[in-house]
Design a protein around this motif. Structure first.
Motif, PDB file in Angstrom:
ATOM      1  N   GLU A 255     -18.550 -36.270 -66.292  1.00 28.35           N
ATOM      2  CA  GLU A 255     -19.370 -36.041 -67.477  1.00 28.35           C
ATOM      3  C   GLU A 255     -20.835 -36.377 -67.192  1.00 28.35           C
ATOM      4  OE1 GLU A 255     -19.649 -37.346 -72.169  1.00 28.35           O
ATOM      5  OE2 GLU A 255     -18.037 -38.132 -70.933  1.00 28.35           O
ATOM      6  N   GLU A 256     -21.090 -37.504 -66.546  1.00 27.21           N
ATOM      7  CA  GLU A 256     -22.460 -37.896 -66.194  1.00 27.21           C
ATOM      8  C   GLU A 256     -23.086 -36.875 -65.243  1.00 27.21           C
ATOM      9  OE1 GLU A 256     -24.538 -40.295 -67.313  1.00 27.21           O
ATOM     10  OE2 GLU A 256     -22.979 -40.565 -68.821  1.00 27.21           O
ATOM     11  N   HIS A 257     -22.289 -36.397 -64.293  1.00 31.27           N
ATOM     12  CA  HIS A 257     -22.769 -35.397 -63.339  1.00 31.27           C
ATOM     13  C   HIS A 257     -23.242 -34.138 -64.075  1.00 31.27           C
ATOM     14  CE1 HIS A 257     -22.903 -32.906 -59.719  1.00 31.27           C
ATOM     15  NE2 HIS A 257     -22.139 -32.036 -60.346  1.00 31.27           N
ATOM     16  N   TRP A 258     -22.440 -33.654 -65.031  1.00 33.74           N
ATOM     17  CA  TRP A 258     -22.805 -32.446 -65.761  1.00 33.74           C
ATOM     18  C   TRP A 258     -24.003 -32.678 -66.675  1.00 33.74           C
ATOM     19  CZ3 TRP A 258     -21.734 -28.103 -63.836  1.00 33.74           C
ATOM     20  CH2 TRP A 258     -20.586 -27.926 -63.085  1.00 33.74           C
ATOM     21  N   LYS A 259     -24.128 -33.883 -67.220  1.00 27.89           N
ATOM     22  CA  LYS A 259     -25.305 -34.200 -68.040  1.00 27.89           C
ATOM     23  C   LYS A 259     -26.572 -34.131 -67.198  1.00 27.89           C
ATOM     24  CE  LYS A 259     -23.198 -37.108 -71.584  1.00 27.89           C
ATOM     25  NZ  LYS A 259     -23.107 -38.469 -72.126  1.00 27.89           N
ATOM     26  N   LYS A 260     -26.502 -34.646 -65.956  1.00 33.73           N
ATOM     27  CA  LYS A 260     -27.651 -34.596 -65.057  1.00 33.73           C
ATOM     28  C   LYS A 260     -28.016 -33.157 -64.730  1.00 33.73           C
ATOM     29  CE  LYS A 260     -26.860 -39.043 -62.844  1.00 33.73           C
ATOM     30  NZ  LYS A 260     -26.420 -39.717 -61.616  1.00 33.73           N
ATOM     31  N   ILE A 261     -27.002 -32.347 -64.464  1.00 26.95           N
ATOM     32  CA  ILE A 261     -27.249 -30.935 -64.145  1.00 26.95           C
ATOM     33  C   ILE A 261     -27.907 -30.235 -65.330  1.00 26.95           C
ATOM     34  CG2 ILE A 261     -26.101 -28.705 -63.756  1.00 26.95           C
ATOM     35  CD1 ILE A 261     -24.176 -30.203 -61.899  1.00 26.95           C
ATOM     36  N   GLU A 262     -27.410 -30.495 -66.538  1.00 28.98           N
ATOM     37  CA  GLU A 262     -28.008 -29.887 -67.734  1.00 28.98           C
ATOM     38  C   GLU A 262     -29.460 -30.322 -67.885  1.00 28.98           C
ATOM     39  OE1 GLU A 262     -25.470 -30.989 -70.957  1.00 28.98           O
ATOM     40  OE2 GLU A 262     -23.895 -29.603 -70.377  1.00 28.98           O
ATOM     41  N   GLY A 263     -29.735 -31.605 -67.634  1.00 27.27           N
ATOM     42  CA  GLY A 263     -31.105 -32.111 -67.727  1.00 27.27           C
ATOM     43  C   GLY A 263     -32.007 -31.464 -66.690  1.00 27.27           C
ATOM     44  N   ASN A 264     -31.515 -31.336 -65.457  1.00 30.63           N
ATOM     45  CA  ASN A 264     -32.301 -30.702 -64.397  1.00 30.63           C
ATOM     46  C   ASN A 264     -32.581 -29.239 -64.718  1.00 30.63           C
ATOM     47  OD1 ASN A 264     -32.336 -33.081 -62.965  1.00 30.63           O
ATOM     48  ND2 ASN A 264     -30.684 -32.491 -61.587  1.00 30.63           N
TER      49      ASN A 264
END
Length: 68
Positions: free
Chosen positions: A38-47
Motif C-alpha cells: 500500500e505504501e509503495h503504491w501511494k509513493k507511485i501515485e505521489g510521484n
C-alpha cells in the motif's frame, strides 16, 4: 446486519486472501507485506502527480514563451 465489501485488485489475489481470512491463516507477516504494498503504491501515485504537475508547468511556460 449489513456487510459491504469493495475490492480493488486482481480477482485471483482476492480469492486467495478471502480463503486465508476465513480459515484464519493470515499472519502478521502477511499484514506487514500488505501495508508495504500500500505504501509503495501511494509513493507511485505521489510521484505520478509530481510528474504531471511538472509537465503542466512546462507546457504553460512554453505557451507563455510563444505568446510573448
Amino acid at each position: 446486519m449489513k456487510i459491504e465489501l469493495s475490492i480493488d485488485g486482481d480477482p485471483s489475489e482476492f480469492e486467495q486472501m478471502l480463503r486465508m481470512l476465513l480459515l484464519k491463516q493470515i499472519t502478521d507477516s502477511d499484514i506487514t507485506k500488505a501495508k508495504q504494498r500500500e505504501e509503495h503504491w501511494k509513493k507511485i501515485e505521489g510521484n505520478t502527480r509530481v510528474s504531471q504537475l511538472f509537465v503542466e508547468a512546462h507546457e504553460r511556460s512554453k505557451r507563455k514563451e510563444l505568446a510573448g
